[in-house]
Design a protein around this motif. Structure first.
Motif, mmCIF file in Angstrom:
data_model
loop_
_atom_site.group_PDB
_atom_site.id
_atom_site.type_symbol
_atom_site.label_atom_id
_atom_site.label_comp_id
_atom_site.label_asym_id
_atom_site.label_seq_id
_atom_site.Cartn_x
_atom_site.Cartn_y
_atom_site.Cartn_z
ATOM 1 N N ARG A 390 0.831 -1.207 0.000
ATOM 2 C CA ARG A 390 0.000 0.000 0.000
ATOM 3 C C ARG A 390 0.867 1.259 0.000
ATOM 4 O O ARG A 390 0.485 2.272 -0.584
ATOM 5 C CB ARG A 390 -0.965 -0.022 1.188
ATOM 6 C CG ARG A 390 -2.089 -1.057 1.031
ATOM 7 C CD ARG A 390 -3.236 -0.816 1.961
ATOM 8 N NE ARG A 390 -4.292 -1.824 1.814
ATOM 9 C CZ ARG A 390 -5.224 -1.799 0.855
ATOM 10 N NH1 ARG A 390 -5.228 -0.802 -0.040
ATOM 11 N NH2 ARG A 390 -6.150 -2.738 0.803
ATOM 12 N N ALA A 394 0.585 4.138 -2.820
ATOM 13 C CA ALA A 394 0.466 5.564 -2.543
ATOM 14 C C ALA A 394 1.546 6.356 -3.294
ATOM 15 O O ALA A 394 1.268 7.430 -3.858
ATOM 16 C CB ALA A 394 0.574 5.813 -1.039
ATOM 17 N N SER A 398 0.835 8.988 -6.442
ATOM 18 C CA SER A 398 1.247 10.385 -6.332
ATOM 19 C C SER A 398 2.071 10.826 -7.536
ATOM 20 O O SER A 398 2.119 12.010 -7.869
ATOM 21 C CB SER A 398 2.056 10.603 -5.049
ATOM 22 O OG SER A 398 3.335 9.982 -5.129
#
Length: 469
Positions: A390, A394, A398
């Protein structure tokens, strides 16, 4: 008087060189003495025909024009100390039996056709010549040149009719003071003529190019395979050495080209890799040149895994660590691979420690987190694996990279699908992966990525060795 080992002791380790020796006997019968006086002996520290993939072995041939002849013997450095006596005796003994053909110039073609004995065919037989003494014929080790290449090719492929006689170009109407050909200079062929071309006047440059083309075309027509071998060997002669010993370059070439290595091959390749890393570490320009010229990074990425899959985990990690220091631009790849290899081999504590250290060292590297997830998944710790995946998701989201988003979320989906009660979470991650793929290309990127193509994740490894594994 220096012994043969003394003469061989100053071998240049990083320059393609040869050493000419003179073999002499205290007394020989007249026929043997004639052949011995025409024998030239060369020791080589590099094989000009190594690109053929055959073992570097001694080679002998002859040149003759109907008036005189020479017999030439070429011996690899590794065999010189033990075999040189016997090789020289064979050349002299066989040469005596073939002297008429040697002097006529017909011997080389007949020997290539297998119609007369090879000059080295008497190795190991009884000889009355005794052991020769060896001394330097000239000053010492010299660069390997076209003459040696042509002799070696002749022994392997038959004679090539390359006219290497010196060139004096015809006079032109308007002499130019700066033109060496206008001044009447003679040029050695082909090197001196090629070097002098830039300073020649236009008419002489044209003559030089026409003469060069005619001679090379004739050589090719006389023996196409042999001429192509001369071209290949000459190109190999001028390849850079990157400041590495020739012996190490030879081992690297074998390692990089190896298709199905045995356990012994892999052990040797691991030692070669560590030797390479020790010699080129900190020499970024030499390393980058070697890696680019040899297209060697695939081998560097794959070697640790080849070792690990053959249960040589310690060697695999040593090589990965050495490559991480040698190739810091891809240090995170090697570091992540080492952690995963340790986990897959059951070294749980070391694998976890490495994964943690890697995340600390490369906190913004997406694939460091992915590899950390792989470590925890291999160690049957799905909770820690999910956290690592995870974090990678992320980071990749981004960056807005849809391809990487698809690949990383697919990794997460595959993990969650193995955990009881997480089926809906797995489906959600899989749906994100599919949407990312659709946004990027309208179809699954995996289906369009060949197994030997660079992995779209940007790891610099082949797809089959990375996300397609």
């Amino acid at each position: 008087m220096p012994t043969l080992p003394d003469l061989l002791a100053e071998t240049p380790v990083g320059e393609r060189s040869l050493l000419e020796l003179r073999a002499t006997w205290e007394s020989l019968p007249d026929a043997h003495a004639r052949v011995a006086s025409r024998m030239r002996v060369f020791v080589l520290n590099w094989d000009p025909l190594g690109w053929l993939g055959e073992p570097f072995a001694a080679s002998a041939t002859a040149t003759g024009d109907g008036d005189d002849y020479e017999v030439v013997l070429y011996v690899p450095l590794a065999a010189a100390a033990g075999l040189l006596d016997d090789l020289c005796r064979s050349v002299v003994d066989v040469g005596v039996s073939q002297e008429l053909l040697l002097s006529s110039g017909a011997y080389a073609q007949l020997a290539f056709a297998g119609k007369v004995p090879d000059l080295l065919s008497a190795i190991g037989t009884l000889s009355a010549t005794g052991a020769p003494r060896f001394e330097l014929a000239h000053g010492g080790w010299e660069p390997i040149g076209l003459g040696a290449i042509q002799d070696l090719v002749q022994a392997r492929f038959g004679p090539v009719d390359l006219d290497r006689s010196a060139v004096r170009l015809e006079a032109v109407a308007e002499r130019q003071p700066a033109c060496p050909a206008c001044a009447g200079r003679r040029f050695g062929f082909p090197a001196e003529l090629a070097d002098g071309l830039a300073a020649m006047c236009a008419p002489h440059a044209r003559q030089a190019n026409e003469l060069t083309s005619a001679r090379l075309e004739h050589a090719n027509a006389s023996n196409h395979d042999g001429w192509q071998a001369i071209v290949e060997a000459s190109e190999a002669l001028h390849q850079p050495t990157y400041g590495l010993p020739l012996e190490l370059l030879g081992r690297l070439e074998q390692a990089v080209d190896r298709v199905d290595p045995s356990l012994d091959d892999l052990r040797g390749d691991a030692a070669t890799a560590l030797d390479l890393a020790g010699r080129l570490r900190g020499r970024d320009a030499d390393f980058e040149s070697w890696a680019d010229d040899w297209m060697a990074r695939d081998w560097m990425f794959e070697l640790p895994w080849m070792l690990a899959r053959r249960t040589m985990t310690i060697e695999a990690v040593q090589v990965a660590d050495a490559f991480a220091k040698l190739d810091p631009g891809h240090g995170s790849v090697y570091a992540g691979d080492a952690a995963v290899m340790l986990a897959e081999a059951g070294h749980a504590d070391d694998a976890r420690a490495r994964a943690h250290a890697n995340v600390s060292a490369f906190p913004r590297d997406i694939w460091t987190h992915v590899h950390a997830g792989d470590v925890h998944r291999s160690l049957d710790d799905p909770e820690q694996a999910e956290q690592a995946f995870r974090r990678a998701v992320a980071l990749v989201q981004s960056h807005g990279d849809q391809q990487d988003t698809a690949i990383v979320t697919r990794r997460l989906a595959d993990l969650l699908a193995t955990v009881a009660g997480r089926e809906s979470d797995a489906a959600e991650a899989a749906a994100i992966a599919e949407r990312a793929l659709a946004a990027e290309r309208g179809q699954r990127v995996v289906a369009k990525t060949g197994r030997n193509d660079p992995c779209p994740c940007g790891s610099s490894r082949k797809f089959k060795k990375c996300c397609g594994a």
